[in-house]
Design a protein around this motif. Structure first.
Motif, PDB file in Angstrom:
ATOM      1  N   SER A  75      11.326  12.306   6.038  1.00 45.72           N
ATOM      2  CA  SER A  75      12.373  12.818   5.206  1.00 45.72           C
ATOM      3  C   SER A  75      12.338  14.239   4.964  1.00 45.72           C
ATOM      4  O   SER A  75      13.575  15.034   4.796  1.00 45.72           O
ATOM      5  CB  SER A  75      12.319  12.050   3.673  1.00 45.72           C
ATOM      6  N   THR A  76      11.077  14.989   4.327  1.00 48.06           N
ATOM      7  CA  THR A  76      10.976  15.755   3.944  1.00 48.06           C
ATOM      8  C   THR A  76      10.758  17.218   5.998  1.00 48.06           C
ATOM      9  O   THR A  76      11.926  18.036   5.128  1.00 48.06           O
ATOM     10  CB  THR A  76       9.376  16.243   3.738  1.00 48.06           C
ATOM     11  N   GLU A 112       7.963   9.716   3.973  1.00 52.16           N
ATOM     12  CA  GLU A 112       8.475  10.920   3.582  1.00 52.16           C
ATOM     13  C   GLU A 112       8.300  12.211   4.328  1.00 52.16           C
ATOM     14  O   GLU A 112       8.971  13.143   3.818  1.00 52.16           O
ATOM     15  CB  GLU A 112       6.830  10.471   2.557  1.00 52.16           C
ATOM     16  N   ARG A 113       7.072  12.276   5.094  1.00 52.42           N
ATOM     17  CA  ARG A 113       6.756  13.292   5.810  1.00 52.42           C
ATOM     18  C   ARG A 113       8.406  13.034   6.752  1.00 52.42           C
ATOM     19  O   ARG A 113       9.024  14.759   7.090  1.00 52.42           O
ATOM     20  CB  ARG A 113       6.067  13.617   6.627  1.00 52.42           C
ATOM     21  N   ASP A 136       1.093  -1.466   0.069  1.00 54.33           N
ATOM     22  CA  ASP A 136       0.551   0.103   0.227  1.00 54.33           C
ATOM     23  C   ASP A 136       0.758   1.580  -0.204  1.00 54.33           C
ATOM     24  O   ASP A 136       1.062   1.548   1.059  1.00 54.33           O
ATOM     25  CB  ASP A 136      -0.763  -0.201   1.468  1.00 54.33           C
ATOM     26  N   ALA A 137       0.890   1.532  -1.146  1.00 53.04           N
ATOM     27  CA  ALA A 137       1.533   2.824  -0.965  1.00 53.04           C
ATOM     28  C   ALA A 137       1.364   4.494   0.199  1.00 53.04           C
ATOM     29  O   ALA A 137       2.398   4.443   0.028  1.00 53.04           O
ATOM     30  CB  ALA A 137       1.216   3.956  -2.775  1.00 53.04           C
ATOM     31  N   ARG A 138       0.629   4.706   0.639  1.00 55.90           N
ATOM     32  CA  ARG A 138      -0.630   5.149   1.392  1.00 55.90           C
ATOM     33  C   ARG A 138       0.817   5.194   3.122  1.00 55.90           C
ATOM     34  O   ARG A 138       0.944   5.477   3.926  1.00 55.90           O
ATOM     35  CB  ARG A 138      -1.716   4.836   2.535  1.00 55.90           C
ATOM     36  N   TRP A 139       1.144   3.285   2.847  1.00 54.87           N
ATOM     37  CA  TRP A 139       2.006   2.572   4.062  1.00 54.87           C
ATOM     38  C   TRP A 139       3.027   4.445   3.942  1.00 54.87           C
ATOM     39  O   TRP A 139       4.314   3.942   5.188  1.00 54.87           O
ATOM     40  CB  TRP A 139       2.712   1.589   3.839  1.00 54.87           C
ATOM     41  N   ALA A 140       3.742   4.381   3.290  1.00 57.17           N
ATOM     42  CA  ALA A 140       5.196   4.871   2.609  1.00 57.17           C
ATOM     43  C   ALA A 140       4.755   7.107   3.200  1.00 57.17           C
ATOM     44  O   ALA A 140       6.243   7.634   3.409  1.00 57.17           O
ATOM     45  CB  ALA A 140       5.839   4.916   2.095  1.00 57.17           C
ATOM     46  N   GLU A 141       4.041   6.977   3.650  1.00 64.76           N
ATOM     47  CA  GLU A 141       3.795   8.380   4.192  1.00 64.76           C
ATOM     48  C   GLU A 141       4.289   9.108   5.280  1.00 64.76           C
ATOM     49  O   GLU A 141       5.000  10.135   5.282  1.00 64.76           O
ATOM     50  CB  GLU A 141       1.792   8.824   3.443  1.00 64.76           C
ATOM     51  N   PRO A 142       4.646   8.215   6.480  1.00 68.06           N
ATOM     52  CA  PRO A 142       5.088   8.908   7.338  1.00 68.06           C
ATOM     53  C   PRO A 142       6.375   8.896   7.253  1.00 68.06           C
ATOM     54  O   PRO A 142       7.192  10.272   7.957  1.00 68.06           O
ATOM     55  CB  PRO A 142       4.662   8.201   8.339  1.00 68.06           C
TER      56      PRO A 142
END
Length: 126
Positions: free
Chosen positions: A26-27, A23-24, A15-21
């Motif tokens: 890394s930002t 990504e946040r 699930d691509a949404r799993w990577a959202e935290p």
């Protein structure tokens, strides 16, 4: 001065949404380091891309001379104890001019444990 990159290394999921935290994270790390610091990238063990060898190679191609891999895992399970050292050896062999370092899993750090405990306490205070 040597350019020092960071690769946040996570497990990966379908699930691509799993990577959202991640990504946040890394930002946020990029913002904290500022524009003149080395790059911050994400890499995944499986199911997502890029993988760790690709992320390290991209940083090496960008002129980074030191890469610190930060396993964004809660503990030192089999992936960290068994899989990660083999992948790091592969990265070092493919990028002999780059110093590749690796931290412990973030969940092993006392400050991370304290932050999670504080978060849990806040959940019971309302």
């Amino acid at each position: 001065m040597a350019s020092h990159g960071i690769v946040l290394f996570a497990h990966g999921a379908r699930d691509a949404r799993w990577a959202e935290p991640f990504e946040r994270l890394s930002t946020r790390l990029r913002a904290l380091r500022g524009p003149s610091a080395g790059p911050v990238s994400l890499a995944f063990l499986e199911l997502m891309s890029p993988d760790l060898p690709t992320a390290v190679a991209e940083q090496a191609a960008a002129g980074v001379s030191i890469v610190t891999v930060v396993p964004v895992f809660f503990g030192q399970g089999g992936h960290i104890r068994r899989d990660l050292p083999a992948i790091l050896d592969q990265c070092r062999a493919a990028n002999p001019t780059v110093e590749i370092r690796c931290s412990t899993a973030v969940g092993e750090d006392d400050e991370v444990i304290e932050a999670i405990a504080a978060y849990c306490l806040r959940q019971t205070s309302s």
